[in-house]
Design an enzyme around this catalytic site. Structure first.
Site, short mmCIF file in Angstrom:
data_model
loop_
_atom_site.label_atom_id
_atom_site.label_comp_id
_atom_site.label_asym_id
_atom_site.label_seq_id
_atom_site.Cartn_x
_atom_site.Cartn_y
_atom_site.Cartn_z
N ASP A 152 -4.77 11.48 9.90
CA ASP A 152 -5.58 10.26 9.74
C ASP A 152 -6.66 10.64 8.74
O ASP A 152 -7.52 11.48 9.03
CB ASP A 152 -6.18 9.85 11.09
CG ASP A 152 -7.05 8.60 10.96
OD1 ASP A 152 -7.49 8.28 9.83
OD2 ASP A 152 -7.31 7.95 11.99
N VAL A 153 -6.61 10.02 7.57
CA VAL A 153 -7.48 10.46 6.46
C VAL A 153 -8.97 10.25 6.74
O VAL A 153 -9.81 10.78 6.03
CB VAL A 153 -7.11 9.77 5.12
CG1 VAL A 153 -5.75 10.21 4.64
CG2 VAL A 153 -7.23 8.24 5.22
N TYR A 172 -11.34 -4.24 -0.62
CA TYR A 172 -10.32 -3.44 -1.32
C TYR A 172 -10.75 -3.16 -2.76
O TYR A 172 -10.72 -2.02 -3.22
CB TYR A 172 -8.99 -4.21 -1.30
CG TYR A 172 -7.82 -3.44 -1.88
CD1 TYR A 172 -7.19 -2.44 -1.14
CD2 TYR A 172 -7.33 -3.71 -3.15
CE1 TYR A 172 -6.11 -1.74 -1.67
CE2 TYR A 172 -6.26 -3.02 -3.68
CZ TYR A 172 -5.65 -2.03 -2.93
OH TYR A 172 -4.58 -1.32 -3.46
P1 NAD Z 1 2.10 1.22 2.11
O1 NAD Z 1 1.38 0.36 3.07
O2 NAD Z 1 3.58 1.12 1.99
O3 NAD Z 1 1.76 2.75 2.34
C1 NAD Z 1 0.48 3.19 2.68
C2 NAD Z 1 0.61 4.39 3.60
O4 NAD Z 1 -0.70 4.84 3.95
C3 NAD Z 1 1.35 4.04 4.91
O5 NAD Z 1 2.36 4.99 5.16
C4 NAD Z 1 0.23 4.09 5.93
O6 NAD Z 1 0.66 4.47 7.23
C5 NAD Z 1 -0.70 5.13 5.32
N1 NAD Z 1 -2.03 5.06 5.93
C6 NAD Z 1 -2.76 3.96 6.21
N2 NAD Z 1 -3.91 4.31 6.83
C7 NAD Z 1 -3.88 5.66 6.94
C8 NAD Z 1 -4.78 6.62 7.50
N3 NAD Z 1 -5.93 6.26 8.09
N4 NAD Z 1 -4.44 7.92 7.43
C9 NAD Z 1 -3.27 8.31 6.86
N5 NAD Z 1 -2.39 7.45 6.33
C10 NAD Z 1 -2.69 6.14 6.37
O7 NAD Z 1 1.42 0.90 0.69
P2 NAD Z 1 1.63 1.50 -0.77
O8 NAD Z 1 1.80 0.36 -1.67
O9 NAD Z 1 2.61 2.60 -0.78
O10 NAD Z 1 0.16 2.08 -1.03
C11 NAD Z 1 -0.12 3.41 -1.39
C12 NAD Z 1 -1.41 3.43 -2.18
O11 NAD Z 1 -1.21 2.75 -3.41
C13 NAD Z 1 -2.59 2.75 -1.50
O12 NAD Z 1 -3.77 3.49 -1.72
C14 NAD Z 1 -2.67 1.43 -2.21
O13 NAD Z 1 -3.96 0.87 -2.18
C15 NAD Z 1 -2.25 1.83 -3.61
N6 NAD Z 1 -1.79 0.74 -4.45
C16 NAD Z 1 -0.67 0.03 -4.13
C17 NAD Z 1 -0.26 -1.01 -4.95
C18 NAD Z 1 0.96 -1.83 -4.68
O14 NAD Z 1 1.22 -2.78 -5.42
N7 NAD Z 1 1.76 -1.54 -3.68
C19 NAD Z 1 -1.00 -1.31 -6.10
C20 NAD Z 1 -2.13 -0.56 -6.39
C21 NAD Z 1 -2.51 0.46 -5.56
#
Ligand code: NAD
Length: 253
Positions: free
Chosen positions: A63-64, A154
């Protein structure tokens, strides 16, 4: 020869989405990978799949927002694989809402995971990277960290990640530790599933993208791979935008 041979990488939020794609690609390129996430079942499955494909990967509950979890994650990298050279601060959550709609609880949750999580990961990785003779930290910001948007907490959190990255870069360059941010646009993951599964919302999103489509997680992972590898040896404090031209301007039709 893999592009990450000899590297030991810790990826937060690696159970699924961008983090899983990054962990898979890193392992394919020769890195030993620690996958950290709060989703234990999915995280273990992803690590097992990497192992079945011939990679070296281990899952750990992380948990980050918890200092103790980060200490254990860094200790595991060192005890299992001998060192830590690479950190991808990828875990993050999205909550939408303008300023008035955003509750204090929502604000705190997003800031804790998206900003404090990156700070803690960086704080505990740096001593291990210094011992390893240097390293590379890749922080996951977003196009939301470059310009205003409707998701108040966000957007604010991703802007903070952008400058935490530059602060880290200027403070630890002397130790051979590089730190860069990545700024994905619209990527097909669970985070955006509600918007992407709604044809109208999907069309509205895509209409703002020069390349006219959403990206797959692997298209971000290849960019993170570059920042993790020695190919980017002179790149630090920079922003790599992976958005299909979304922030370049309004698409010419
Ligand atoms: P996702 O929801 O599929 O994956 C996010 C992961 O983070 C999940 O596995 C979740 O369990 C984990 N997580 C959440 N809270 C946590 C915690 N407290 N401790 C440890 N792990 C935790 O989403 P994604 O799209 O793969 O997102 C990954 C990153 O990319 C994020 O930082 C997101 O903001 C960023 N991002 C995503 C997009 C997009 O379009 N999908 C765009 C820009 C940035």
């Amino acid at each position: 020869m893999g592009r990450l041979d000899g590297k030991v990488a810790l990826v937060s939020g690696a159970a699924r989405g961008l983090g899983a794609a990054e962990a898979r690609l890193f392992a394919q390129e020769g890195a030993k990978v620690i996958l950290g996430d709060v989703l234990e079942v999915e995280g273990r499955r992803t690590a097992a799949e990497i192992g079945e494909a011939g990679g070296q990967a281990v899952f750990l509950k992380l948990d980050v927002t918890k200092e103790e979890d980060w200490k254990r994650a860094v200790d595991l990298a060192v005890s299992r694989f001998g060192k830590l050279t690479t950190l991808v601060n990828n875990a993050g959550i999205l909550r939408r809402g303008n300023v008035e709609e955003t509750s204090v609880e929502q604000w705190d949750l997003v800031m804790d995971i998206n900003v404090k999580g990156v700070f803690l990961g960086t704080k505990y990785a740096i001593p291990a990277m210094r011992k390893a003779g240097g390293g590379s930290i890749i922080n996951t910001s977003s196009v939301a960290g470059l310009r205003g948007g409707g998701a108040t907490a966000y957007t604010t959190s991703k802007g903070a990640v952008r400058l935490l990255t530059k602060a880290t870069a200027v403070q630890y360059g002397k130790d051979g530790i590089r730190c860069n941010s990545i700024h994905p646009g619209v990527i097909d993951t669970d985070m955006l599933a509600d918007a992407l599964n709604d044809p109208e919302r999907r069309a509205a999103l895509v209409s703002g993208i020069a390349l006219g489509r959403v990206a797959m997680p692997e298209e971000v992972a290849t960019c993170v791979l570059f920042l993790a590898s020695d190919e980017s040896s002179y790149v630090t404090g920079s922003e790599l935008v992976v958005d299909g031209g979304m922030t370049a301007g309004t698409p010419a039709r």
